[in-house]
Scaffold this motif. Structure first.
Motif, PDB file in Angstrom:
ATOM      1  N   UNK A 398       0.844  -1.206   0.000  1.00  0.00           N
ATOM      2  CA  UNK A 398       0.000   0.000   0.000  1.00  0.00           C
ATOM      3  C   UNK A 398       0.877   1.253   0.000  1.00  0.00           C
ATOM      4  N   UNK A 399       1.936   1.246   0.829  1.00  0.00           N
ATOM      5  CA  UNK A 399       2.821   2.428   0.925  1.00  0.00           C
ATOM      6  C   UNK A 399       3.443   2.709  -0.442  1.00  0.00           C
ATOM      7  N   UNK A 400       3.889   1.624  -1.104  1.00  0.00           N
ATOM      8  CA  UNK A 400       4.542   1.796  -2.404  1.00  0.00           C
ATOM      9  C   UNK A 400       3.561   2.397  -3.426  1.00  0.00           C
ATOM     10  N   UNK A 401       2.336   1.903  -3.440  1.00  0.00           N
ATOM     11  CA  UNK A 401       1.413   2.378  -4.482  1.00  0.00           C
ATOM     12  C   UNK A 401       0.985   3.831  -4.243  1.00  0.00           C
ATOM     13  N   UNK A 402       0.922   4.213  -2.971  1.00  0.00           N
ATOM     14  CA  UNK A 402       0.585   5.625  -2.691  1.00  0.00           C
ATOM     15  C   UNK A 402       1.705   6.519  -3.223  1.00  0.00           C
ATOM     16  N   UNK A 403       2.938   6.060  -3.008  1.00  0.00           N
ATOM     17  CA  UNK A 403       4.071   6.847  -3.514  1.00  0.00           C
ATOM     18  C   UNK A 403       4.058   6.911  -5.048  1.00  0.00           C
ATOM     19  N   UNK A 404       3.777   5.761  -5.672  1.00  0.00           N
ATOM     20  CA  UNK A 404       3.725   5.744  -7.151  1.00  0.00           C
ATOM     21  C   UNK A 404       2.601   6.656  -7.658  1.00  0.00           C
ATOM     22  N   UNK A 405       1.467   6.560  -6.994  1.00  0.00           N
ATOM     23  CA  UNK A 405       0.324   7.385  -7.431  1.00  0.00           C
ATOM     24  C   UNK A 405       0.671   8.862  -7.354  1.00  0.00           C
ATOM     25  N   UNK A 406       1.400   9.237  -6.297  1.00  0.00           N
ATOM     26  CA  UNK A 406       1.713  10.660  -6.095  1.00  0.00           C
ATOM     27  C   UNK A 406       2.960  11.127  -6.836  1.00  0.00           C
ATOM     28  N   UNK A 407       3.607  10.205  -7.548  1.00  0.00           N
ATOM     29  CA  UNK A 407       4.885  10.584  -8.178  1.00  0.00           C
ATOM     30  C   UNK A 407       4.661  11.256  -9.535  1.00  0.00           C
ATOM     31  N   UNK A 408       3.799  12.239  -9.540  1.00  0.00           N
ATOM     32  CA  UNK A 408       3.418  12.898 -10.782  1.00  0.00           C
ATOM     33  C   UNK A 408       2.995  14.325 -10.448  1.00  0.00           C
ATOM     34  N   UNK A 409       3.247  15.231 -11.380  1.00  0.00           N
ATOM     35  CA  UNK A 409       2.913  16.636 -11.093  1.00  0.00           C
ATOM     36  C   UNK A 409       1.417  16.919 -11.180  1.00  0.00           C
ATOM     37  N   UNK A 410       0.665  16.003 -11.797  1.00  0.00           N
ATOM     38  CA  UNK A 410      -0.779  16.211 -11.884  1.00  0.00           C
ATOM     39  C   UNK A 410      -1.470  15.667 -10.630  1.00  0.00           C
ATOM     40  N   UNK A 411      -2.696  16.102 -10.401  1.00  0.00           N
ATOM     41  CA  UNK A 411      -3.452  15.601  -9.254  1.00  0.00           C
ATOM     42  C   UNK A 411      -4.940  15.785  -9.469  1.00  0.00           C
ATOM     43  N   UNK A 412      -5.447  15.208 -10.563  1.00  0.00           N
ATOM     44  CA  UNK A 412      -6.864  15.420 -10.878  1.00  0.00           C
ATOM     45  C   UNK A 412      -7.753  14.333 -10.252  1.00  0.00           C
ATOM     46  N   UNK A 413      -7.530  13.064 -10.656  1.00  0.00           N
ATOM     47  CA  UNK A 413      -8.423  11.998 -10.178  1.00  0.00           C
ATOM     48  C   UNK A 413      -7.622  10.725  -9.932  1.00  0.00           C
ATOM     49  N   UNK A 414      -8.157   9.865  -9.071  1.00  0.00           N
ATOM     50  CA  UNK A 414      -7.550   8.545  -8.858  1.00  0.00           C
ATOM     51  C   UNK A 414      -8.677   7.551  -8.640  1.00  0.00           C
ATOM     52  N   UNK A 415      -8.427   6.317  -9.047  1.00  0.00           N
ATOM     53  CA  UNK A 415      -9.410   5.252  -8.823  1.00  0.00           C
ATOM     54  C   UNK A 415      -8.748   4.165  -7.985  1.00  0.00           C
ATOM     55  N   UNK A 416      -9.484   3.648  -6.996  1.00  0.00           N
ATOM     56  CA  UNK A 416      -8.937   2.615  -6.110  1.00  0.00           C
ATOM     57  C   UNK A 416      -9.902   1.429  -6.119  1.00  0.00           C
ATOM     58  N   UNK A 417      -9.367   0.249  -6.381  1.00  0.00           N
ATOM     59  CA  UNK A 417     -10.187  -0.963  -6.365  1.00  0.00           C
ATOM     60  C   UNK A 417      -9.741  -1.840  -5.207  1.00  0.00           C
ATOM     61  N   UNK A 418     -10.615  -2.002  -4.201  1.00  0.00           N
ATOM     62  CA  UNK A 418     -10.317  -2.859  -3.046  1.00  0.00           C
ATOM     63  C   UNK A 418     -11.622  -3.198  -2.338  1.00  0.00           C
ATOM     64  N   UNK A 419     -11.633  -4.342  -1.623  1.00  0.00           N
ATOM     65  CA  UNK A 419     -12.823  -4.640  -0.819  1.00  0.00           C
ATOM     66  C   UNK A 419     -12.568  -4.302   0.652  1.00  0.00           C
ATOM     67  N   UNK A 420     -11.380  -3.741   0.947  1.00  0.00           N
ATOM     68  CA  UNK A 420     -11.034  -3.394   2.317  1.00  0.00           C
ATOM     69  C   UNK A 420     -11.327  -1.904   2.548  1.00  0.00           C
TER      70      UNK A 420
END
Ligand code: NDP
Length: 480
Positions: A398-420
């Motif tokens: 989870x920590x790694x994917x948050x970092x990957x998601x944020x490793x970009x200058x844009x910040x418009x939308x994100x989609x998360x698929x989980x049952x937790x």
């Protein structure tokens, strides 16, 4: 050949210079209509008529302005087939999509703000020392509304409806690449008898007509949706004049698939979030990040389902993808696919143009493309391609994917698929983007704040946010 007209002071008029620009049908590559190449003179006329109309429009009761918006909405509804066909021809998107998404949403934008303005209330603050503060909210004046080509009438009306509802008058410019439904909207306004000057639509190039609108000292605020570099240019002109400004800009959105997700729903929706409207939606999830446990399974299924998507005639019900909006955009997308290869990416599927037969043989079509093997820091993963191109990459924690998601200058939308549920909350809090979808995508409630962080923009549209933007607050303090 059909000539589109400007809509100024309640009349459909030719550009003063009589100069026109070609308008292309992306499905065939043919010029099929002409657009006014408006200059400063046309823009000045439009602003003059908007200024003249402001006094009476802003003094109407909310319920009266609401009635006008309702009439526009009803007329869009009555002409839904005609408008959807026009949108599909102008933009290259599947007719089915224009009929089910674009035009109904344009209708609903007017309907929504017709009612929202009647429920809008400002704040009041009582103090214990016998004082009351209340906030007066007045329309700002002449609003400049500039919108892009990807969802033409949908985004055009998303600005115009709240601006008018709040009592402003408007000078608007659609993208010169997709002007047709804005023109049809001006016909509608004329037919229903909208008071002259309340809405003015000026067609032309961004660099001249658009620039002339936003540079004018006689407009009072700017609402812009488009690319980040255009937004930066507009801000450099408008900000030093201390005018209100809302900028809805680009995105490079992560689509995060955890291994505890509902696999079928994640696959089904990811096909849409990757390739709907040929991937030309600012909210598309172009960086797919899949947890290692299901990476191979997800990848294989996603590639195989993508292979089945039909790229074809926008008029054909079976086409999932239509044409790319313009020749230059088509070439830009293909150049990014080449860049991805140079950066070491493997094309899992697509990556090639599509040649259709007959009348469509000169149209601009690209197979939906999935690229693997790229680092998040490379240009392919950093820059907005805005086409049917996604990258896919595994992650472990989870920590790694948050970092990957944020490793970009844009910040418009994100989609998360989980049952937790807890994981969904933790990720939603930490991912830096203005919109987060959990186990869904592009679900829109028009009351919610819409917009991006970082290079994706400044300000929010939607619901009360838009009515706050299109009004000027003034605090009145009364001692009694
Ligand atoms: P552009 O920035 O090229 O153009 C947007 C609009 O601005 C067009 O009407 C354009 O006119 C006009 N324009 C261009 N230059 C100027 C200028 N100097 N002054 C005033 N107006 C100008 O964007 P695109 O049309 O290519 O749209 C795609 C972009 O829009 C993508 O980056 C996408 O992410 C973003 N977008 C953002 C959304 C959001 O809500 N955050 C929603 C949808 C798209 P013309 O086209 O005639 O040149």
């Amino acid at each position: 050949m059909k000539k589109i007209a400007n809509y100024i002071n309640g009349k459909l008029v030719e550009p003063i210079s009589k100069n026109y620009i070609d308008n292309y049908n992306p499905a065939t590559g043919d010029v099929y209509s002409l657009i006014p190449n408006s200059n400063d003179e046309d823009v000045n006329e439009a602003i003059k008529s908007a200024r003249a109309a402001f006094s009476s429009w802003s003094k109407l009761k909310n319920s009266e302005r609401s009635n006008w918006l309702e009439k526009i909405s009803n007329e869009i509804h009555n002409r839904i087939d005609e408008l959807a066909l026009a949108e599909s021809i102008d933009n290259g998107k599947p007719l089915k999509l224009a009929k089910s998404v674009d035009i109904p949403r344009a209708r609903d934008n007017f309907k929504f703000y017709a009612t929202a303005i009647q429920h809008y209330a400002s704040e009041s603050h009582h103090t214990s020392e016998g004082m009351i503060n209340f906030t007066l909210r007045k329309p700002v004046g002449v609003a400049a509304c500039i919108s892009p080509w990807n969802l033409p009438l949908y985004l055009f009306s998303w600005k115009i409806a709240p601006a008018l509802a709040a009592g402003n008058t408007v000078v608007a410019k659609p993208s010169e690449i997709t002007p047709m439904t804005a023109y049809l909207l001006s016909e509608i306004c004329q037919e229903i008898g909208l008071p002259a000057g309340v809405l003015n639509i000026v067609h032309g190039l961004g660099s001249s007509t658009g620039n002339s609108i936003i540079s004018s000292d006689k407009i009072d605020l700017v609402s812009f949706t488009g690319g980040t570099s255009t937004g930066a240019h507009i801000a450099s002109i408008v900000a030093p004049k201390f005018k209100k400004m809302s900028l809805e800009l680009g995105g490079k959105n992560p689509n995060i698939i955890f291994d505890d997700c509902d696999f079928d729903a994640a696959i089904r929706t990811s096909l849409n979030s990757s390739f709907a409207n040929q991937g030309q939606i600012c909210l598309c999830g172009s960086r797919i990040l899949v947890q290692r446990g299901i990476y191979e399974k997800f990848k294989n299924e996603f590639v195989s389902r993508t292979d089945q998507m039909i790229v074809g005639d926008p008029m054909d019900e079976k086409s999932r993808l239509g044409a790319i909006v313009s020749k230059s955009h088509y070439e830009k997308i293909l150049s990014y696919i080449e860049l991805a290869k140079e950066e070491g990416g493997s094309i899992l599927t697509g990556g090639v143009p599509v040649k259709l037969d007959g009348d469509l043989s000169m149209g601009w079509y690209i197979r939906p493309t999935i690229i693997e093997g790229l680092d998040q820091r490379c240009r392919t993963n950093q820059e907005e391609i805005f086409g049917p191109v996604v990258t896919i990459q595994p992650f472990d924690t989870e920590e790694e994917v948050i970092e990957l998601a944020n490793s970009n200058d844009y910040g418009l939308a994100a989609t998360i698929w989980t049952s937790n549920l807890s994981k969904a909350h933790r990720c939603s809090e930490q991912i830096k983007s203005g919109i987060i979808w959990v186990n869904c995508w592009l679900q829109r409630d028009l009351r919610t704040p819409f917009g991006g962080m970082k290079n994706s923009g400044v300000g929010r549209e939607g619901g009360w946010e838009a009515l706050r933007f299109f009004t000027e607050p003034k605090n009145v303090c009364i001692k009694y």
